[in-house]
Design an enzyme around this catalytic site. Structure first.
Site, PDB file in Angstrom:
ATOM      1  N   LYS A   1      66.155  51.427  -3.525  1.00  0.00           N
ATOM      2  CA  LYS A   1      65.192  50.331  -3.564  1.00  0.00           C
ATOM      3  C   LYS A   1      64.238  50.362  -2.360  1.00  0.00           C
ATOM      4  O   LYS A   1      63.149  49.813  -2.420  1.00  0.00           O
ATOM      5  CB  LYS A   1      65.913  48.998  -3.680  1.00  0.00           C
ATOM      6  CG  LYS A   1      66.538  48.830  -5.069  1.00  0.00           C
ATOM      7  CD  LYS A   1      67.184  47.484  -5.283  1.00  0.00           C
ATOM      8  CE  LYS A   1      67.589  47.290  -6.731  1.00  0.00           C
ATOM      9  NZ  LYS A   1      68.733  48.162  -7.140  1.00  0.00           N
TER      10      LYS A   1
HETATM   11  C1  LIG Z   1      69.144  48.538  -8.433  1.00  0.00           C
HETATM   12  C2  LIG Z   1      70.113  49.655  -8.496  1.00  0.00           C
HETATM   13  C3  LIG Z   1      70.322  50.393  -9.683  1.00  0.00           C
HETATM   14  C4  LIG Z   1      69.647  50.046 -10.990  1.00  0.00           C
HETATM   15  O1  LIG Z   1      68.262  50.286 -11.006  1.00  0.00           O
HETATM   16  P1  LIG Z   1      67.347  49.644 -12.142  1.00  0.00           P
HETATM   17  O2  LIG Z   1      65.943  49.979 -11.749  1.00  0.00           O
HETATM   18  O3  LIG Z   1      67.603  48.158 -12.110  1.00  0.00           O
HETATM   19  O4  LIG Z   1      67.737  50.241 -13.452  1.00  0.00           O
HETATM   20  C5  LIG Z   1      71.190  51.469  -9.630  1.00  0.00           C
HETATM   21  N1  LIG Z   1      71.861  51.794  -8.508  1.00  0.00           N
HETATM   22  C6  LIG Z   1      71.699  51.111  -7.346  1.00  0.00           C
HETATM   23  C7  LIG Z   1      72.477  51.502  -6.151  1.00  0.00           C
HETATM   24  C8  LIG Z   1      70.814  50.019  -7.300  1.00  0.00           C
HETATM   25  O5  LIG Z   1      70.665  49.343  -6.153  1.00  0.00           O
END
Ligand SMILES: *Cc1c(COP(=O)(O)O)cnc(C)c1O
Length: 469
Positions: free
Chosen positions: A112
């Protein structure tokens, strides 16, 4: 570049406005009116570029008309300059033609950061130009909150309030939020659960009078700028593995469908991608759609991969929009029936179209631990539970062994010690250097009751760099 709503009834916006918008006024999500398309020669000419330069080439058309090239380049250089690995998104080989793309070298150790480090800087740039300030109010069960705080901590024009459920996030995750100090950073622990936090954020968007005219901005995964930033690393990986002359496949640990949707866009922009695998945990609404054309809400299960614990996948609507020939009215009625009856299927041709590119698998906690142990035994790589789900799905759903398979490594294992312990690999988890003193740092956080009025009063008392709005 102009952006339109997936439900067809909201005004088209430019990049600047879409950055500040969140949901469209008709309840839809914004998507580019026309997706840029690159030629194979153009993509090939980007091989070997540093990450921020590649990012500039891939994202430039999306911000065209809103941010001059020189400014955008500078923003990108700063954004990816804070990552702790020179390659930014290094590939690590697991097996013959199987790779993990490590997306966890940002400040909060999860993918993120790629989007939220950029989002914070873009917001500040646009707000500076307009002479405006905004307030961000977000809810988190873990990853998003710390990434958003890290992304906004230097913003002159943003105050950020992150709500988390008191005593219900892991210590690492809490400390990643509460040890960042700044007069514009406000951590609130709510005496309630994650849903209570989320409800308060929703209610605050619905009635913003407590903000006295200051604009409220969303940083959740529907924000277009977050999706945009995630497109870049698909190009980055493919270019290192012989693309675009050769096609590449990806397996993506998926919750809200933001990350994998970025891969779908990369393909539509000209990058040869053979297969996209939707890897879910037991919260498998997307797997049930991909495998059986049923998009039906079920109860929420708590798993060892909490960042993928969702009941509905908010960004999936963006794919549905394309599958329905970009007919906003069709999406509005599909979403209506979803709200009323809890589920839908799409016409067979549309589902078949999606299945040309997408495969899927749901992986439960036991299989997640099994995969962590298996990969550790084979290669000495310690995976986090989300990434392990991606590896499992890649191995079961792979269509061709000749095409490189890239699994998106979405988090560092140190963030999810419970799964790693359960897998029994017996390797001590260590925080990376920049976080090694995390457990000794001071924390700052305000505990508030599960009460909307109390939270809104706190925001309006502190929303102007700690002073009243
Ligand atoms: C947010 C997140 C996901 C999922 O991603 P999306 O874009 O919501 O599909 C997967 N793994 C981790 C570690 C995350 O923080």
């Amino acid at each position: 570049m102009r952006y339109i709503s997936t439900r067809g009834q909201a005004p088209a916006l430019n990049f600047e406005d879409v950055l500040l918008a969140g949901l469209a006024t008709d309840g839809g999500l914004y998507v580019p009116e026309n997706l840029p398309r690159f030629t194979q020669e153009e993509i090939a000419s980007w091989a070997g570029l540093p990450y921020h330069e590649l990012a500039f080439r891939v994202m430039r058309p999306f911000v065209a008309g809103s941010i001059p090239d020189a400014d955008f380049k500078k923003i990108l250089e700063e954004t990816y300059g804070v990552f702790s690995h020179n390659a930014i998104a290094p590939l690590r080989q697991l097996n013959g033609n199987e790779w993990v793309m490590e997306l966890f070298h940002g400040p909060t150790l999860a993918f993120k950061d790629f989007a939220l480090q950029l989002l914070g800087r873009l917001l500040d740039y646009v707000l500076q130009k307009r002479g405006e300030r905004v307030v961000i109010v977000g809810a988190t069960s873990g990853d998003t909150g710390s990434a958003a705080i890290e992304g906004c901590k230097h913003c002159e024009n943003v105050d950020i309030f992150i709500l988390h459920p008191h005593n219900r996030v892991s210590e690492v995750q809490r400390r990643q939020m509460t040890t960042i100090f700044g007069e514009n950073i406000h951590n609130i622990a709510i005496e309630g659960n994650f849903d209570d936090c989320q409800e308060m954020v929703k209610a605050s968007f619905a009635d913003q009078s407590f903000l006295k005219g200051t604009r409220l901005v969303a940083v959740n995964s529907i924000n277009w700028a977050r999706i945009m930033a995630q497109i870049v690393y698909y190009f980055h990986a493919a270019l290192q593995l012989g693309g675009p002359a050769r096609s590449v496949s990806f397996s993506v640990p998926t919750g809200n469908f933001g990350d994998i949707f970025a891969g779908y866009l990369a393909r539509n922009m000209g990058l040869p991608i053979n297969q996209l695998i939707v890897a879910t945990n037991r919260n498998d609404i997307l797997h049930r759609f991909m495998s059986g054309n049923q998009y039906v809400k079920e109860t929420l299960h708590a798993t060892l991969s909490p960042s993928m614990d969702i009941m509905v996948s908010s960004n999936f609507e963006r794919l549905l929009f394309d599958l329905h020939g970009r007919n906003g009215a069709a999406i509005a009625s599909l979403m209506d029936s979803f709200r009323q009856g809890g589920g839908f299927s799409v016409e067979a041709e549309r589902w078949t179209e999606a299945r040309k590119l997408f495969d899927s698998l749901a992986v439960d906690d036991a299989q997640t631990c099994e995969t962590i142990a298996e990969v550790f035994g084979q290669s000495g790589e310690l995976l986090d539970p989300h990434t392990a789900i991606g590896v499992r799905a890649a191995r079961e759903c792979r269509r061709s062994l000749d095409i490189p398979m890239v699994i998106l490594g979405t988090a560092h294992p140190v963030k999810f010690p419970e799964a790693v312990e359960k897998a029994g690999v017996g390797k001590a988890l260590e925080l990376p250097a920049h976080l090694s003193d995390l457990f000794e740092r001071n924390e700052r956080c305000t505990v508030l009751p599960n009460d909307l009025k109390a939270v809104q009063a706190f925001v309006s008392q502190h929303g102007n760099r700690g002073k009243p709005l």
